[in-house]
Design a protein around this motif. Sequence first.
Motif, PDB file in Angstrom:
ATOM      1  N   UNK A  59       0.835  -1.214   0.000  1.00 40.94           N
ATOM      2  CA  UNK A  59       0.000   0.000   0.000  1.00 40.94           C
ATOM      3  C   UNK A  59       0.865   1.259   0.000  1.00 40.94           C
ATOM      4  N   UNK A  60       1.970   1.214   0.769  1.00 43.74           N
ATOM      5  CA  UNK A  60       2.880   2.369   0.790  1.00 43.74           C
ATOM      6  C   UNK A  60       3.521   2.553  -0.575  1.00 43.74           C
ATOM      7  N   UNK A  61       3.951   1.463  -1.196  1.00 49.63           N
ATOM      8  CA  UNK A  61       4.568   1.569  -2.520  1.00 49.63           C
ATOM      9  C   UNK A  61       3.576   2.078  -3.554  1.00 49.63           C
ATOM     10  N   UNK A  62       2.328   1.609  -3.465  1.00 45.32           N
ATOM     11  CA  UNK A  62       1.292   2.101  -4.381  1.00 45.32           C
ATOM     12  C   UNK A  62       1.020   3.597  -4.157  1.00 45.32           C
ATOM     13  N   UNK A  63       0.978   4.010  -2.872  1.00 46.66           N
ATOM     14  CA  UNK A  63       0.746   5.425  -2.571  1.00 46.66           C
ATOM     15  C   UNK A  63       1.880   6.283  -3.100  1.00 46.66           C
ATOM     16  N   UNK A  64       3.130   5.804  -2.888  1.00 50.55           N
ATOM     17  CA  UNK A  64       4.278   6.569  -3.381  1.00 50.55           C
ATOM     18  C   UNK A  64       4.230   6.677  -4.903  1.00 50.55           C
ATOM     19  N   UNK A  65       3.887   5.566  -5.576  1.00 50.69           N
ATOM     20  CA  UNK A  65       3.825   5.588  -7.042  1.00 50.69           C
ATOM     21  C   UNK A  65       2.723   6.540  -7.516  1.00 50.69           C
ATOM     22  N   UNK A  66       1.555   6.508  -6.823  1.00 51.66           N
ATOM     23  CA  UNK A  66       0.442   7.378  -7.231  1.00 51.66           C
ATOM     24  C   UNK A  66       0.775   8.840  -6.967  1.00 51.66           C
ATOM     25  N   UNK A  67       1.404   9.108  -5.814  1.00 55.02           N
ATOM     26  CA  UNK A  67       1.749  10.495  -5.474  1.00 55.02           C
ATOM     27  C   UNK A  67       2.786  11.043  -6.448  1.00 55.02           C
ATOM     28  N   UNK A  68       3.757  10.209  -6.804  1.00 52.14           N
ATOM     29  CA  UNK A  68       4.783  10.657  -7.751  1.00 52.14           C
ATOM     30  C   UNK A  68       4.171  10.918  -9.117  1.00 52.14           C
ATOM     31  N   UNK A  69       3.264  10.040  -9.537  1.00 53.67           N
ATOM     32  CA  UNK A  69       2.615  10.204 -10.837  1.00 53.67           C
ATOM     33  C   UNK A  69       1.765  11.478 -10.842  1.00 53.67           C
ATOM     34  N   UNK A  70       1.014  11.681  -9.736  1.00 54.59           N
ATOM     35  CA  UNK A  70       0.175  12.889  -9.678  1.00 54.59           C
ATOM     36  C   UNK A  70       1.031  14.142  -9.571  1.00 54.59           C
TER      37      UNK A  70
END
Length: 184
Positions: free
Chosen positions: A81-92
């Motif tokens: 979940x943390x890795x997904x959040x980091x990936x989503x935040x970086x993409x956004x």
Amino acid sequence: MRVPQLRMEATYARLAISTTPARLDITQPPAELTIAQPPAEMNIASVPARLTIDQSRAWAAMNNKHVFEFIRDGAEDGRQAVLNYIARTASQGDELMRIENGGNPIVDQAVVNSEDPPLEFNIAFVPPPFSVKIGYEPGRLDIDWHIQPPRIDVKRHEPIIHYQRGAVRIDLAQHPSLRIDVVI
């Protein structure tokens, strides 16, 4: 005229024969026989068969896990979940960096961040097929024989022979005689 006559009387000789029969006694003592049969030696070496049944996946599918597995799975889910959040935040963040390229990234991100992912609904078999793993290693049995030959000891005895000679005795029971008479 009378002719003289000769009259003869003869007595034959008679023999008296007496015999003592021969005697033969034979006795055969039995042989002494000793038989020993050493027991056979048997060595057995066995490796037992091994059956392994791993049903941990079946228990996990029914949510019946060990507490350490729950902790490990929770930690893995949190990490993901943390890795997904980091990936989503970086993409956004990259989308916001390029706001000058046009589009409406703030509204699009607000829609994506406000909605939960759709729930999945499916029919599942509990436990799933082939979730129980079975392993089998056949056993082995080695039998080794050492056969001992029998030990036979024979002590024979010579026959015992007693022989008594026989005898034949011949005597003259009656002497021969010849009597001659002249009869006129």
